[in-house]
Design a protein around this motif. Structure first.
Motif, PDB file in Angstrom:
ATOM      1  N   TYR A 250       0.839  -1.209   0.000  1.00  0.00           N
ATOM      2  CA  TYR A 250       0.000   0.000   0.000  1.00  0.00           C
ATOM      3  C   TYR A 250       0.874   1.259   0.000  1.00  0.00           C
ATOM      4  CZ  TYR A 250      -3.324   3.538   1.615  1.00  0.00           C
ATOM      5  OH  TYR A 250      -4.076   4.680   1.729  1.00  0.00           O
ATOM      6  N   ALA A 251       1.931   1.241   0.830  1.00  0.00           N
ATOM      7  CA  ALA A 251       2.831   2.394   0.913  1.00  0.00           C
ATOM      8  C   ALA A 251       3.538   2.646  -0.409  1.00  0.00           C
ATOM      9  CB  ALA A 251       3.853   2.174   2.029  1.00  0.00           C
ATOM     10  N   GLU A 252       3.930   1.573  -1.086  1.00  0.00           N
ATOM     11  CA  GLU A 252       4.641   1.721  -2.359  1.00  0.00           C
ATOM     12  C   GLU A 252       3.740   2.289  -3.459  1.00  0.00           C
ATOM     13  OE1 GLU A 252       8.320   0.920  -2.383  1.00  0.00           O
ATOM     14  OE2 GLU A 252       7.267   1.550  -0.572  1.00  0.00           O
ATOM     15  N   LYS A 253       2.465   1.960  -3.409  1.00  0.00           N
ATOM     16  CA  LYS A 253       1.523   2.499  -4.396  1.00  0.00           C
ATOM     17  C   LYS A 253       1.302   3.989  -4.198  1.00  0.00           C
ATOM     18  CE  LYS A 253      -1.048  -1.783  -5.274  1.00  0.00           C
ATOM     19  NZ  LYS A 253      -2.366  -2.470  -5.188  1.00  0.00           N
ATOM     20  N   LYS A 254       1.447   4.459  -2.960  1.00  0.00           N
ATOM     21  CA  LYS A 254       1.217   5.863  -2.648  1.00  0.00           C
ATOM     22  C   LYS A 254       2.482   6.708  -2.696  1.00  0.00           C
ATOM     23  CE  LYS A 254      -3.199   5.405  -1.724  1.00  0.00           C
ATOM     24  NZ  LYS A 254      -4.253   6.085  -2.536  1.00  0.00           N
ATOM     25  N   ALA A 255       3.643   6.065  -2.607  1.00  0.00           N
ATOM     26  CA  ALA A 255       4.904   6.796  -2.491  1.00  0.00           C
ATOM     27  C   ALA A 255       5.266   7.536  -3.773  1.00  0.00           C
ATOM     28  CB  ALA A 255       6.030   5.848  -2.111  1.00  0.00           C
ATOM     29  N   ARG A 256       5.861   8.710  -3.598  1.00  0.00           N
ATOM     30  CA  ARG A 256       6.325   9.501  -4.745  1.00  0.00           C
ATOM     31  C   ARG A 256       7.544   8.851  -5.395  1.00  0.00           C
ATOM     32  NH1 ARG A 256       8.779  15.636  -4.211  1.00  0.00           N
ATOM     33  NH2 ARG A 256       9.460  15.850  -6.383  1.00  0.00           N
ATOM     34  N   GLU A 257       8.467   8.373  -4.568  1.00  0.00           N
ATOM     35  CA  GLU A 257       9.658   7.671  -5.059  1.00  0.00           C
ATOM     36  C   GLU A 257       9.761   6.341  -4.306  1.00  0.00           C
ATOM     37  OE1 GLU A 257      11.726   8.303  -7.420  1.00  0.00           O
ATOM     38  OE2 GLU A 257      11.153  10.359  -7.958  1.00  0.00           O
ATOM     39  N   PRO A 258       8.971   5.331  -4.673  1.00  0.00           N
ATOM     40  CA  PRO A 258       8.961   4.056  -3.959  1.00  0.00           C
ATOM     41  C   PRO A 258      10.288   3.316  -4.073  1.00  0.00           C
ATOM     42  CG  PRO A 258       7.751   3.863  -6.016  1.00  0.00           C
ATOM     43  CD  PRO A 258       8.058   5.323  -5.841  1.00  0.00           C
ATOM     44  N   ILE A 259      10.668   2.606  -2.993  1.00  0.00           N
ATOM     45  CA  ILE A 259      11.913   1.843  -3.047  1.00  0.00           C
ATOM     46  C   ILE A 259      11.748   0.583  -3.907  1.00  0.00           C
ATOM     47  CG2 ILE A 259      12.803   2.677  -0.848  1.00  0.00           C
ATOM     48  CD1 ILE A 259      11.727   0.183   0.486  1.00  0.00           C
ATOM     49  N   LEU A 260      10.521   0.113  -4.057  1.00  0.00           N
ATOM     50  CA  LEU A 260      10.235  -1.015  -4.940  1.00  0.00           C
ATOM     51  C   LEU A 260       8.945  -0.715  -5.691  1.00  0.00           C
ATOM     52  CD1 LEU A 260      11.073  -3.835  -5.897  1.00  0.00           C
ATOM     53  CD2 LEU A 260       9.704  -4.795  -4.042  1.00  0.00           C
ATOM     54  N   PRO A 261       9.045  -0.013  -6.836  1.00  0.00           N
ATOM     55  CA  PRO A 261       7.843   0.390  -7.581  1.00  0.00           C
ATOM     56  C   PRO A 261       6.979  -0.807  -7.978  1.00  0.00           C
ATOM     57  CG  PRO A 261       9.799   1.511  -8.410  1.00  0.00           C
ATOM     58  CD  PRO A 261      10.283   0.445  -7.483  1.00  0.00           C
ATOM     59  N   MET A 262       5.706  -0.733  -7.672  1.00  0.00           N
ATOM     60  CA  MET A 262       4.796  -1.825  -8.002  1.00  0.00           C
ATOM     61  C   MET A 262       4.625  -2.008  -9.514  1.00  0.00           C
ATOM     62  SD  MET A 262       3.846  -3.310  -5.182  1.00  0.00           S
ATOM     63  CE  MET A 262       5.547  -3.047  -4.629  1.00  0.00           C
ATOM     64  N   LYS A 263       4.917  -0.954 -10.281  1.00  0.00           N
ATOM     65  CA  LYS A 263       4.777  -1.051 -11.736  1.00  0.00           C
ATOM     66  C   LYS A 263       5.733  -2.078 -12.334  1.00  0.00           C
ATOM     67  CE  LYS A 263       8.091   2.632 -12.836  1.00  0.00           C
ATOM     68  NZ  LYS A 263       8.298   3.930 -13.528  1.00  0.00           N
ATOM     69  N   ASN A 271       9.208 -10.288 -13.271  1.00  0.00           N
ATOM     70  CA  ASN A 271       8.584 -11.251 -12.358  1.00  0.00           C
ATOM     71  C   ASN A 271       9.290 -12.601 -12.382  1.00  0.00           C
ATOM     72  OD1 ASN A 271       6.623  -9.412 -11.536  1.00  0.00           O
ATOM     73  ND2 ASN A 271       5.157 -10.041 -13.106  1.00  0.00           N
ATOM     74  N   VAL A 272       9.510 -13.125 -13.591  1.00  0.00           N
ATOM     75  CA  VAL A 272      10.156 -14.436 -13.717  1.00  0.00           C
ATOM     76  C   VAL A 272      11.590 -14.383 -13.203  1.00  0.00           C
ATOM     77  CG1 VAL A 272      10.970 -16.173 -15.359  1.00  0.00           C
ATOM     78  CG2 VAL A 272       8.704 -15.176 -15.636  1.00  0.00           C
TER      79      VAL A 272
END
Length: 486
Positions: A250-263, A271-272
């Motif tokens: 949830y935090a990563e989806k909201k973060a401006r500069e996420p440490i692990l972008p969900m995209k 993924n693989v």
């Protein structure tokens, strides 16, 4: 004439750059391999067989957190600063590890050491990815990754002889001169790279929730026992870890500069590759940690002998890493190599699972060498695959993510392996310093069987890896980045 001089200068700068990166990577890589042969003697000295994997696992836990953070933070604040800081942390905590008086002190200081180690294991790969285009990265990734093989060859032998003739404490003190040499090289030859993110914010929510999730998972796996109290505590920690993972996402989806972008998880190659790195790392550490224990605890040999016996495995790992990188650069493909690597890894760990108290040295060397070839091939393959599948802006994050999943695989697997050994031995070894060879052999056999299951799963996952032709352009551009300067 000037053009030739310019090319010669650029080639020299590249060599100096690679030399500096390889030395800095060696500082972190050497420590884990030295510990593998020293740890049985550490247990003999400090006691606590039940906590055999703790110093390894806590190091992996904290280095995993540092890995995922250093990728993003170095995007914002610069690679050079983070790398030198990491070396200083590593050297300081190595001294503290050497002064440990019991297994709990050693575990605590190893946790601090992992912070520096995580930085050292990440930044060099990001720099190579920035400097060279995708088609050339395979070659240089292979060369850089060969440091792991060199450290794995030198480490167990060095660790064995140091432990036998100087004492286990000195396996930590040896990091001091190597670290000082790395700092000198980096201050002199590290390239002046432009900041990827010139204005960024720190994802504090992501840092806190990820740290809490990994810590809860690690402690939960550690406390898995056959008693009601410990099982209840483990279950509580697992639930806590699951809640923290949900909050982290949830935090990563909201973060401006996420440490692990969900995209990134929308990319099938990412993924693989992440799953493959996770599983291959678990199997690799299964061998690196438990083969020396088998040699010393089952076959009754010295630490120095165990170091010598695993040299063929680690030499094959080094050669396979370099050769695989060269093949990737020449062919521009990687999927078939990934499948082949898992096939060899599976064969190797299966053969190791057949060992018992009567297994000869030659068989052990052959089995471990096959595993070493498969393990060495893994290093450049998945790094190159994911770096080729993302934009420059995500290069640092995605490279750190690969190291993250590599570390987390071992972080999750090692406590499980420790529980398997404890349950297999089925005796009170909470503070035991010696375990009968027959019981130790049974425990290690079961660990290798679990590694076999993991390796087969990795092989199946790798079949779904998509092939994307590696580009011949990109990476370093002379007008944007300089391969010189201090």
């Amino acid at each position: 004439m000037e053009n030739e001089k310019s090319k010669g200068s650029k080639a020299l700068n590249i060599k100096l750059l690679l030399g500096g990166l390889m030395i800095s990577l060696l500082v972190g890589a050497l420590d884990n391999s030295i510990m593998s042969t020293a740890m049985p003697q550490v247990i003999t000295s400090l006691g606590g067989m039940a906590y055999y994997v703790w110093p390894f696992t806590i190091y992996l836990l904290t280095s995993t957190i540092a890995i995922i953070l250093s990728g993003k933070l170095s995007d914002i604040y610069g690679r050079k600063k983070f790398l030198i800081t990491g070396i200083i942390i590593f050297i300081t905590t190595s001294v503290l590890c050497g002064f440990s008086q019991n297994i709990m002190e050693l575990t605590f200081f190893r946790g601090l050491q992992g912070i520096g180690g995580g930085i050292l294991m990440t930044i060099p790969f990001i720099v190579v990815a920035e400097v060279f285009p995708p088609r050339e990265r395979g070659k240089y990734m292979g060369i850089l990754s060969s440091v792991f093989g060199f450290a794995n060859v030198l480490g167990p032998v060095l660790g064995g002889f140091i432990t036998d003739f100087m004492g286990w404490e000195w396996v930590f003190y040896v990091n001091i001169p190597v670290g000082i040499a790395a700092i000198y090289m980096l201050r002199s030859y590290f390239p002046n790279l432009e900041l990827v993110v010139k204005e960024g914010s720190i994802d504090y929510a992501g840092i806190v929730t990820l740290t809490a999730a990994l810590s809860g998972l690690f402690l939960g796996l550690t406390f898995v026992r056959d008693t009601a109290v410990s099982s209840g505590l483990a279950a509580t920690l697992f639930i806590f870890a699951a809640v923290m993972i949900v909050l982290f996402i949830y935090a990563e989806k909201k973060a401006r500069e996420p440490i692990l972008p969900m995209k990134l998880f929308k990319n099938s190659i990412f993924n693989v590759s992440s799953i493959a790195m996770f599983l291959s790392s678990a199997v690799m550490f299964c061998g690196i940690i438990y083969i020396p224990l088998f040699i010393q605890g089952v076959q009754g040999m010295s630490a120095s002998t165990s170091g010598l016996l695993i040299i063929p495995m680690l030499v094959s790992l080094t050669v396979a890493s370099i050769a695989t990188g060269q093949v990737i650069s020449r062919t521009g493909t990687y999927k078939k190599l990934g499948v082949l690597a898992f096939v060899l890894l599976t064969i190797g760990i299966w053969l190791l699972s057949t060992m018992n108290t009567s297994t000869g040295y030659l068989a052990l060397v052959i089995y471990s060498t096959i595993m070493g070839i498969g393990t060495g091939m893994m290093y450049p393959i998945f790094n190159v695959a994911v770096q080729n599948a993302v934009s420059l802006r995500d290069l640092g994050t995605v490279t750190a993510s690969m190291q993250f999943f590599r570390n987390i695989g071992a972080t999750v697997a090692l406590p499980i392996f420790g529980v398997i050994v404890n349950l297999s031995v089925n005796m009170n070894i909470q503070t035991a310093k010696n375990v009968p060879p027959e019981l130790m052999s049974l425990g290690i056999h079961n660990v290798f069987l679990s590694g076999l299951v993991i390796s087969v799963a990795g092989l199946l996952v790798c079949l779904f890896l998509k092939e994307k032709v590696l580009a011949s352009r990109g990476g370093f551009e002379g007008d944007k980045k300089e391969l010189h300067g201090k």
